[in-house]
Design a protein around this motif. Structure first.
Motif, PDB file in Angstrom:
ATOM      1  N   SER A 172       4.001  12.603   5.826  1.00  0.00           N
ATOM      2  CA  SER A 172       5.448  12.452   6.570  1.00  0.00           C
ATOM      3  C   SER A 172       5.334  12.542   8.012  1.00  0.00           C
ATOM      4  O   SER A 172       6.134  12.195   8.860  1.00  0.00           O
ATOM      5  CB  SER A 172       6.239  14.122   6.090  1.00  0.00           C
ATOM      6  OG  SER A 172       5.318  15.108   6.505  1.00  0.00           O
ATOM      7  N   ALA A 173       4.083  12.719   8.405  1.00  0.00           N
ATOM      8  CA  ALA A 173       3.739  12.577   9.965  1.00  0.00           C
ATOM      9  C   ALA A 173       3.873  11.093  10.484  1.00  0.00           C
ATOM     10  O   ALA A 173       3.254  10.344   9.659  1.00  0.00           O
ATOM     11  CB  ALA A 173       2.494  13.373  10.382  1.00  0.00           C
ATOM     12  N   GLU A 174       4.188  11.184  11.521  1.00  0.00           N
ATOM     13  CA  GLU A 174       3.995   9.550  11.982  1.00  0.00           C
ATOM     14  C   GLU A 174       2.784   9.401  12.362  1.00  0.00           C
ATOM     15  O   GLU A 174       1.901  10.143  12.959  1.00  0.00           O
ATOM     16  CB  GLU A 174       5.008   9.441  13.550  1.00  0.00           C
ATOM     17  CG  GLU A 174       4.821   8.262  13.869  1.00  0.00           C
ATOM     18  CD  GLU A 174       5.802   7.887  15.463  1.00  0.00           C
ATOM     19  OE1 GLU A 174       6.860   7.658  15.111  1.00  0.00           O
ATOM     20  OE2 GLU A 174       5.352   8.228  16.496  1.00  0.00           O
ATOM     21  N   VAL A 205      -5.488  10.102   1.815  1.00  0.00           N
ATOM     22  CA  VAL A 205      -5.584  11.560   2.678  1.00  0.00           C
ATOM     23  C   VAL A 205      -4.157  11.545   3.140  1.00  0.00           C
ATOM     24  O   VAL A 205      -4.049  11.002   4.397  1.00  0.00           O
ATOM     25  CB  VAL A 205      -6.709  11.635   3.245  1.00  0.00           C
ATOM     26  CG1 VAL A 205      -6.953  12.899   4.011  1.00  0.00           C
ATOM     27  CG2 VAL A 205      -7.758  11.334   2.432  1.00  0.00           C
ATOM     28  N   PRO A 206      -3.110  12.194   2.780  1.00  0.00           N
ATOM     29  CA  PRO A 206      -2.117  12.301   3.424  1.00  0.00           C
ATOM     30  C   PRO A 206      -2.128  12.788   4.892  1.00  0.00           C
ATOM     31  O   PRO A 206      -1.293  12.558   5.571  1.00  0.00           O
ATOM     32  CB  PRO A 206      -1.099  13.070   2.641  1.00  0.00           C
ATOM     33  CG  PRO A 206      -1.747  13.182   1.121  1.00  0.00           C
ATOM     34  CD  PRO A 206      -3.169  12.945   1.372  1.00  0.00           C
ATOM     35  N   ASN A 207      -3.092  13.560   5.141  1.00  0.00           N
ATOM     36  CA  ASN A 207      -3.163  14.400   6.575  1.00  0.00           C
ATOM     37  C   ASN A 207      -3.504  13.420   7.443  1.00  0.00           C
ATOM     38  O   ASN A 207      -3.749  13.641   8.614  1.00  0.00           O
ATOM     39  CB  ASN A 207      -3.823  15.579   6.397  1.00  0.00           C
ATOM     40  CG  ASN A 207      -3.846  16.449   7.625  1.00  0.00           C
ATOM     41  OD1 ASN A 207      -2.870  16.745   8.126  1.00  0.00           O
ATOM     42  ND2 ASN A 207      -4.893  16.797   8.145  1.00  0.00           N
ATOM     43  N   ALA A 208      -4.208  12.331   7.029  1.00  0.00           N
ATOM     44  CA  ALA A 208      -4.792  11.111   8.046  1.00  0.00           C
ATOM     45  C   ALA A 208      -3.698  10.566   8.757  1.00  0.00           C
ATOM     46  O   ALA A 208      -2.896   9.744   7.729  1.00  0.00           O
ATOM     47  CB  ALA A 208      -5.924  10.409   7.357  1.00  0.00           C
ATOM     48  N   GLY A 266      10.321   9.570   2.849  1.00  0.00           N
ATOM     49  CA  GLY A 266       9.798  10.151   3.851  1.00  0.00           C
ATOM     50  C   GLY A 266       8.535   9.450   4.616  1.00  0.00           C
ATOM     51  O   GLY A 266       8.060   9.810   5.643  1.00  0.00           O
ATOM     52  N   ARG A 267       8.311   8.146   3.961  1.00  0.00           N
ATOM     53  CA  ARG A 267       7.046   7.651   4.600  1.00  0.00           C
ATOM     54  C   ARG A 267       7.708   6.662   5.710  1.00  0.00           C
ATOM     55  O   ARG A 267       8.690   6.175   5.741  1.00  0.00           O
ATOM     56  CB  ARG A 267       6.488   6.297   3.478  1.00  0.00           C
ATOM     57  CG  ARG A 267       5.772   6.843   2.340  1.00  0.00           C
ATOM     58  CD  ARG A 267       4.565   6.943   2.624  1.00  0.00           C
ATOM     59  NE  ARG A 267       3.607   7.895   1.690  1.00  0.00           N
ATOM     60  CZ  ARG A 267       3.080   7.098   0.707  1.00  0.00           C
ATOM     61  NH1 ARG A 267       3.174   5.989   0.540  1.00  0.00           N
ATOM     62  NH2 ARG A 267       2.327   8.134  -0.134  1.00  0.00           N
ATOM     63  N   VAL A 294       0.779  -1.195  -0.148  1.00  0.00           N
ATOM     64  CA  VAL A 294       0.016  -0.043   0.019  1.00  0.00           C
ATOM     65  C   VAL A 294       0.845   1.209  -0.094  1.00  0.00           C
ATOM     66  O   VAL A 294       1.756   1.337   0.720  1.00  0.00           O
ATOM     67  CB  VAL A 294      -1.025   0.034   1.179  1.00  0.00           C
ATOM     68  CG1 VAL A 294      -1.768   1.328   1.276  1.00  0.00           C
ATOM     69  CG2 VAL A 294      -1.914  -1.290   1.178  1.00  0.00           C
ATOM     70  N   GLY A 295       0.635   2.093  -0.973  1.00  0.00           N
ATOM     71  CA  GLY A 295       1.444   3.155  -1.049  1.00  0.00           C
ATOM     72  C   GLY A 295       2.871   3.149  -1.705  1.00  0.00           C
ATOM     73  O   GLY A 295       3.618   4.265  -1.704  1.00  0.00           O
ATOM     74  N   SER A 296       3.028   2.029  -2.445  1.00  0.00           N
ATOM     75  CA  SER A 296       4.158   2.065  -2.999  1.00  0.00           C
ATOM     76  C   SER A 296       4.357   2.977  -4.377  1.00  0.00           C
ATOM     77  O   SER A 296       5.544   2.831  -4.872  1.00  0.00           O
ATOM     78  CB  SER A 296       4.765   0.684  -2.943  1.00  0.00           C
ATOM     79  OG  SER A 296       3.959  -0.164  -3.794  1.00  0.00           O
ATOM     80  N   GLY A 297       3.343   3.198  -5.041  1.00  0.00           N
ATOM     81  CA  GLY A 297       3.339   4.007  -6.042  1.00  0.00           C
ATOM     82  C   GLY A 297       3.048   3.264  -7.242  1.00  0.00           C
ATOM     83  O   GLY A 297       3.834   3.335  -8.246  1.00  0.00           O
TER      84      GLY A 297
END
Length: 700
Positions: free
Chosen positions: A596-598, A566-569, A462-463, A306-309
């Protein structure tokens, strides 16, 4: 040298040669895939019961499946919540009750005090003592002792109208024929492979499995590792491997349009991206580029966590086909995921002058007709949608590439139908298949042996891995406070309500109740709700609000498993995670940790947990490696569940087990290659023996 088929091999003899098999019985047996005597002999037992010895009643324990013999000293009808006939049986070492909920007067009168019975059944705990519920039983004449079974009793897969006893009787007749004509079961493996199994030839292995002697090693049989089982497991895996490789070769022989790499569009696309491709993405793009430059149809599976592009990689493949003047179809299993792709592709490709169309089941009437017309004319260069893309009236002008996302969610015929749409003038479209469900090597070597495999095994820079906690529902208030704190810092959160008793109505009701309670507990937050019964327009509006930041907390069912970015979630709460499989939990967790947030995932379980559920949640807590999780999922749930093939009928193994027998797979692959080149007739016969009419699935 491989033996030539006997003049009348068992594969050529219909089941109607057996006593008691007429036209109606043959029809019922055909439902089990049994047409010939060979089919019957390869209808293998699921498990065994030991009826070879009589157990003293005094030695019984709960859960035992045993044969007992004793004398009735009491039989009476008990009236409680349900009327039942209770028969007290004793043998001098102990006693137990036989309980019958369904019984006739004649049966009641025959079970008198002093009558001797032999019974077979499972021992359970009753209200006052051990008991057997509806055991099989026979009346015994004390003057004429009855012999026990001489071999373990096989339990077969059955269908309506075909009883276990019927199958055992027919199998006995077939085994007698096999004993008289062992050469009737043709040995298709060459000597070099047969040397691997010196203990038993094919006829002996089949005979043993249908009628194991009492001294057979039951531990080996139960574990599936008896030499007779291993002999047949090897042959079955070999048949599947040959089938997949044959289909791949057949597919490759059709030919496809080759697309020369066109760097202008790609460079413009890459320059506009707000990030650089990872090394893994660049490697996979190069592999796909090479495939598309050949005149054989690409059959490539791209897997990445998931999220690897993966989507960016598929966009570059689409550009290569579109630049050469062909159309591309991108099919996703849900409207939600299809919409996510539409948004991404529109943002990336429309500035490059590419016309994108959208087709799902929801599009009706004139708007749909207009899209179908534009696809047929070739005006739409990229068609994004769901299974609606392969409806009969959808005709492509020049379909050169098919991209299928989360392919295991589609039935075989759906994938075939979309590929058929591109068949023209002896050409077939290239196929790019994507999955965010990491596939263990074991499955990749078997179920996907007809595909080339690319792995995106590097996450974008950054992930950070998602920190996972396992918390009891008793601490619900603390979890709610955690949501409050995360949102107070400007982050967003998901709260996922999982399936209740397989009912969508109840599931949606639970999500609605949860959303209401959370809105009351967190009045300062904007709480929204999404589930399967929310109207599509409303669902889209809520999703957009969440993506824009207007919604703080999204309460949802598992519909958000794929397709929401949703990157902010940064916080995911999953209620009752024990109800879900490992792969699905991993997919849900992948909705956070995209910025980029934990990020954190809280698995809030309902006590008490089963041992299996504890193990699953512990695996999730300990690792975020999708491949480790996929392998564990395979070991715990089996390939049928992991592949989603219970619904589609693919890869149904009769005796082999992909987890247990994975040590054979490398050798099986080499053997399949050798048989196809040196013994093509034998290879075809093996496929026919094990797969018969079920070969169609591998064409996908």
């Amino acid at each position: 040298m491989i033996k030539e088929s006997a003049s009348k091999s068992l594969a050529e003899q219909p089941v109607t040669v057996l006593k008691g098999v007429g036209a109606r019985s043959a029809e019922k047996l055909a439902r089990l895939g049994i047409v010939s005597l060979q089919d019957l002999l390869f209808h293998l037992p699921l498990r065994y019961q030991d009826r070879t010895r009589i157990q003293p009643i005094g030695s019984l324990r709960r859960g035992d499946q045993v044969v007992i013999e004793g004398e009735i000293d009491l039989a009476e009808i008990k009236y409680g919540r349900r009327r039942s006939l209770m028969v007290h049986l004793a043998d001098g070492t102990g006693s137990l009750f036989l309980r019958f909920f369904y019984f006739s007067n004649a049966q009641r009168q025959a079970l008198n005090r002093g009558v001797r019975l032999r019974c077979f059944g499972e021992v359970r705990n009753g209200p006052h003592s051990l008991e057997m519920v509806h055991p099989e039983y026979q009346r015994i004449d004390p003057d004429q002792p009855m012999a026990v079974e001489s071999s373990l009793t096989p339990i077969y897969p059955t269908t309506e109208g075909v009883h276990q006893l019927t199958l055992r009787g027919l199998m006995q007749q077939a085994l007698e024929r096999l004993q008289r004509e062992p050469e009737g079961l043709v040995e298709w493996l060459p000597p070099s492979i047969l040397a691997r199994f010196p203990e038993l030839n094919l006829a002996q292995a089949v005979g043993f499995l249908h009628s194991p002697p009492p001294d057979a090693d039951q531990q080996l049989l139960l574990a599936g590792i008896h030499p007779a089982q291993q002999r047949l497991s090897y042959e079955e895996l070999l048949a599947h491997q040959i089938s997949l490789r044959s289909m791949r070769a057949q597919h490759q022989s059709i030919g496809a349009t080759l697309f020369k790499s066109e760097h202008g569009l790609k460079q413009a696309f890459l320059a506009a991206l707000p990030f650089q491709l990872t090394s893994a993405q660049a490697r996979v793009v190069a592999e796909i580029e090479w495939d598309l430059e050949r005149s054989q149809p690409m059959q490539r599976l791209v897997q990445g966590d998931v999220g690897s592009g993966k989507t960016v990689v598929s966009a570059m493949a689409a550009l290569q086909a579109i630049a050469a003047g062909s159309q591309v179809a991108l099919m996703a299993p849900t409207e939600l995921l299809a919409e996510q792709h539409l948004r991404n592709f529109s943002q990336w490709l429309r500035p490059l002058g590419i016309d994108i169309g959208w087709l799902t089941g929801r599009l009706k009437g004139r708007p749909r007709d207009a899209v179908v017309e534009r696809i047929a004319s070739g005006e739409i260069q990229l068609a994004v949608g769901t299974h609606a893309l392969f409806q009969q009236d959808v005709v492509f002008n020049d379909l050169g590439l098919v991209v299928i996302d989360e392919q295991h969610r589609f039935g075989v015929h759906q994938r075939l139908a979309l590929r058929e749409k591109g068949n023209r003038k002896g050409h077939t479209p290239h196929q790019l298949i994507m999955t965010a469900t990491p596939i263990p090597r074991t499955l990749a070597m078997t179920a996907y042996a007809d595909l080339d495999l690319s792995v995106i095994d590097v996450l974008p820079p950054g992930r950070k891995p998602v920190v996972t906690a396992v918390i009891s529902e008793a601490r619900r208030d603390a979890v709610v406070e955690r949501v409050r704190a995360a949102c107070a810092e400007g982050r967003q959160a998901y709260w996922v309500c999982t399936l209740i008793e397989e009912s969508e109505v109840l599931q949606c009701q639970a999500a609605e109740d949860t959303a209401r309670l959370l809105a009351e507990a967190l009045p300062e937050l904007k709480v929204a709700l999404v589930h399967g019964r929310v109207k599509q327009e409303e669902k889209e509006r809520v999703m957009q609000d969440f993506q824009s930041g207007a919604v703080d907390l999204m309460v949802a069912t598992t519909v958000i498993e794929v397709g929401v970015d949703v990157p902010n979630a940064s916080l995911m709460i999953i209620e009752n995670p024990e109800r879900l499989g490992l792969a699905q939990l991993h997919q849900l967790r992948g909705r956070v940790g995209r910025g980029s947030a934990e990020s954190h995932c809280v698995l809030m379980y309902h006590a008490p947990l089963s041992a299996n559920a504890k193990q699953r949640l512990a695996i999730l807590r300990e690792t975020s490696d999708g491949f480790v999780i996929a392998q564990k999922d395979l070991e715990m749930r089996g390939p049928g569940e992991v592949l989603g093939t219970r619904q589609t009928g693919e890869m149904q193994l009769r005796i082999a087990d992909l987890v247990r027998d994975q040590g054979m797979l490398d050798e099986v692959r080499e053997a399949a290659e050798m048989l196809l080149h040196r013994y093509p007739d034998a290879a075809a016969q093996l496929v026919n023996r094990w797969l018969g009419e079920r070969v169609e699935y591998v064409k996908a």
